[in-house]
Design a protein around this motif. Structure first.
Motif, PDB file in Angstrom:
ATOM      1  N   HIS A   1       0.951  -1.143   0.001  1.00  0.00           N
ATOM      2  CA  HIS A   1      -0.049  -0.087   0.138  1.00  0.00           C
ATOM      3  C   HIS A   1       0.944   1.371   0.017  1.00  0.00           C
ATOM      4  N   HIS A   2       2.027   1.071   0.731  1.00  0.00           N
ATOM      5  CA  HIS A   2       3.000   2.505   0.574  1.00  0.00           C
ATOM      6  C   HIS A   2       3.487   2.568  -0.748  1.00  0.00           C
ATOM      7  N   GLN A   3       3.089   2.111  -1.642  1.00  0.00           N
ATOM      8  CA  GLN A   3       3.760   2.158  -2.860  1.00  0.00           C
ATOM      9  C   GLN A   3       2.726   2.654  -3.954  1.00  0.00           C
ATOM     10  N   VAL A   4       1.501   3.176  -3.501  1.00  0.00           N
ATOM     11  CA  VAL A   4       0.763   3.659  -4.530  1.00  0.00           C
ATOM     12  C   VAL A   4       1.189   4.763  -5.343  1.00  0.00           C
ATOM     13  N   ALA A   5       1.793   5.855  -4.882  1.00  0.00           N
ATOM     14  CA  ALA A   5       2.406   6.718  -5.847  1.00  0.00           C
ATOM     15  C   ALA A   5       3.435   6.003  -6.728  1.00  0.00           C
ATOM     16  N   ASP A   6       4.183   5.194  -6.455  1.00  0.00           N
ATOM     17  CA  ASP A   6       5.037   4.506  -7.365  1.00  0.00           C
ATOM     18  C   ASP A   6       4.257   3.650  -8.408  1.00  0.00           C
ATOM     19  N   LEU A   7       3.154   2.999  -7.807  1.00  0.00           N
ATOM     20  CA  LEU A   7       2.404   2.129  -8.675  1.00  0.00           C
ATOM     21  C   LEU A   7       1.802   3.013  -9.825  1.00  0.00           C
ATOM     22  N   ILE A   8       1.369   4.202  -9.357  1.00  0.00           N
ATOM     23  CA  ILE A   8       0.694   5.069 -10.496  1.00  0.00           C
ATOM     24  C   ILE A   8       1.976   5.699 -11.584  1.00  0.00           C
ATOM     25  N   ALA A   9       2.996   5.777 -11.079  1.00  0.00           N
ATOM     26  CA  ALA A   9       4.068   6.193 -11.925  1.00  0.00           C
ATOM     27  C   ALA A   9       4.406   5.029 -12.928  1.00  0.00           C
ATOM     28  N   LEU A  10       4.415   3.866 -12.313  1.00  0.00           N
ATOM     29  CA  LEU A  10       4.583   2.703 -13.286  1.00  0.00           C
ATOM     30  C   LEU A  10       3.649   2.519 -14.340  1.00  0.00           C
TER      31      LEU A  10
ATOM     32  N   ILE B   1      -3.342  10.942  -2.440  1.00  0.00           N
ATOM     33  CA  ILE B   1      -2.400  10.582  -3.536  1.00  0.00           C
ATOM     34  C   ILE B   1      -3.243  10.222  -4.894  1.00  0.00           C
ATOM     35  N   VAL B   2      -4.054   9.308  -4.747  1.00  0.00           N
ATOM     36  CA  VAL B   2      -4.934   8.697  -5.572  1.00  0.00           C
ATOM     37  C   VAL B   2      -5.793   9.904  -6.382  1.00  0.00           C
ATOM     38  N   ARG B   3      -6.542  10.613  -5.468  1.00  0.00           N
ATOM     39  CA  ARG B   3      -7.260  11.644  -5.805  1.00  0.00           C
ATOM     40  C   ARG B   3      -6.603  12.708  -6.830  1.00  0.00           C
ATOM     41  N   ALA B   4      -5.358  13.003  -6.519  1.00  0.00           N
ATOM     42  CA  ALA B   4      -4.407  13.857  -7.177  1.00  0.00           C
ATOM     43  C   ALA B   4      -3.935  13.296  -8.622  1.00  0.00           C
TER      44      ALA B   4
END
Length: 366
Positions: free
Chosen positions: A160-169, A209-212
């Protein structure tokens, strides 16, 4: 009270339960269908024909890993020739450019690719095999052929802590759609619930993070965020209503009103080997059990939300209360909400080790 069903729009064709991955959140049943019990090619072709006659417009070929079936190209071609939009739901292992080109030539319209983590170390640990590089290669093949790509990520406590990195991936992979889906606790995933359950702090950190990202990428990539409903005041909707728009055909031919319906052990499932898909869709006990709202107990029966969440998830209600007709305990109005509160209160600060799913098959490579 009889509910007049409308024709289904989509069919999830679970071609096989064989899979090269060992994901600890797998929602497939604990007892998987073995290869010798899978529908044959001719049986699957008949299912596809019957589905189209029923009105199905979208066929999602899934598993397990559908690439484990050497007849996948034949099945894709039949569904496409009948006018269906065909989606391949895959781990990406075995999806070479050559195989993908053949599937596209036969009518494949879309690929949904699973990703377990934002980096190779995390992704391979969760998958239980060294799969991450193969997934990136599969994504490149999809985009080289200018195919629509959905990236699906199951979120849980370990990633779950990787949400921002998962979006970038997903951006780097060229995804047209990203599904960030918090774990649903069925099958093997239920066995690992204590280890998979995210913390309230993780969810609070992920939400902005997801909302942005949804706002930033709205013109280039659709992001769908499936919330962790144990923490929500209301349950997730049940497939637009039980037996309303979708059906699932399991590898052995059992026909399910939702992908997890086999978890309701009190529900009698019918099989395409003995009954037509039409008969099952319109007249079976299983599909009519929770259609409409006549079956609902209070507080659902008198609730203004009954046309929004349809009483919640029948499978979840059964697994948590033993009664598939109960109000989903996730709902804040449910008399069984205490079951959820107890689970959340008992979520350990140091979660136990994940128990990996045991699979013994290899994906067909050509």
């Amino acid at each position: 009270m009889e509910v007049i069903a409308q024709p289904p729009l989509g069919m999830l064709a679970e071609l096989t339960h064989r899979c090269p991955l060992h994901c600890p959140y797998c929602s497939n049943p604990i007892e998987l269908v073995t290869r010798e019990n899978e529908l044959s090619t001719d049986e699957w072709l008949s299912v596809i024909d019957q589905a189209r006659e029923l009105g199905v417009l979208q066929v999602h070929m899934s598993g397990g890993e559908p690439l484990a079936r050497p007849d996948l190209p034949v099945l894709v071609e039949r569904a496409s020739d009948l006018g269906c939009y065909v989606n391949l739901v895959t781990s990406g292992l075995g999806l070479t450019e050559e195989r993908l080109t053949d599937l596209v030539d036969r009518g494949l319209a879309h690929v949904q690719l699973s990703v377990q983590g934002a980096d190779a170390e995390m992704a391979n640990r969760i998958a239980g095999v060294k799969a991450h590089a193969h997934k990136l290669a599969a994504a490149r093949a999809v985009k080289k052929l200018d195919m629509p790509l959905t990236v699906n990520v199951v979120l849980h406590r370990a990633n779950h802590h990787q949400v921002a990195d998962l979006i970038a991936l997903a951006e780097e992979m060229g995804a047209d759609r990203l599904e960030l889906a918090n774990t649903q606790y069925y099958g093997w995933g239920l066995r690992n619930r204590s280890a998979l359950m995210p913390t309230a702090e993780q969810l609070a950190e992920a939400e902005p993070i997801v909302r942005a990202a949804i706002e930033r990428l709205r013109d280039t990539m659709q992001i769908v965020y499936v919330v962790a409903d144990y923490y929500e005041p209301y349950p997730k909707p049940c497939m637009y209503g039980w037996g309303s728009r979708q059906l699932t055909v399991a590898p052995n031919g059992d026909v399910l009103p939702c992908p997890a319906a086999s978890s309701i052990t009190t529900l009698k499932l019918d099989n395409v080997r003995s009954q037509s898909l039409e008969e099952i869709w319109y007249r079976s006990e299983s599909f009519n059990a929770y259609r409409g709202d006549h079956w609902m107990p209070d507080p659902c029966r008198s609730c203004s939300r009954k046309g929004i969440d349809f009483g919640g998830c029948r499978c979840q209600a059964f697994l948590l209360t033993g009664d598939a007709g109960a109000t989903d305990p996730v709902c804040s109005k449910s008399p069984d909400r205490g079951v959820i509160d107890t689970i959340l209160a008992g979520t350990p600060s140091e979660p136990p080790e994940l128990v990996m799913r045991k699979n013994t098959i290899k994906v067909v490579s050509s």
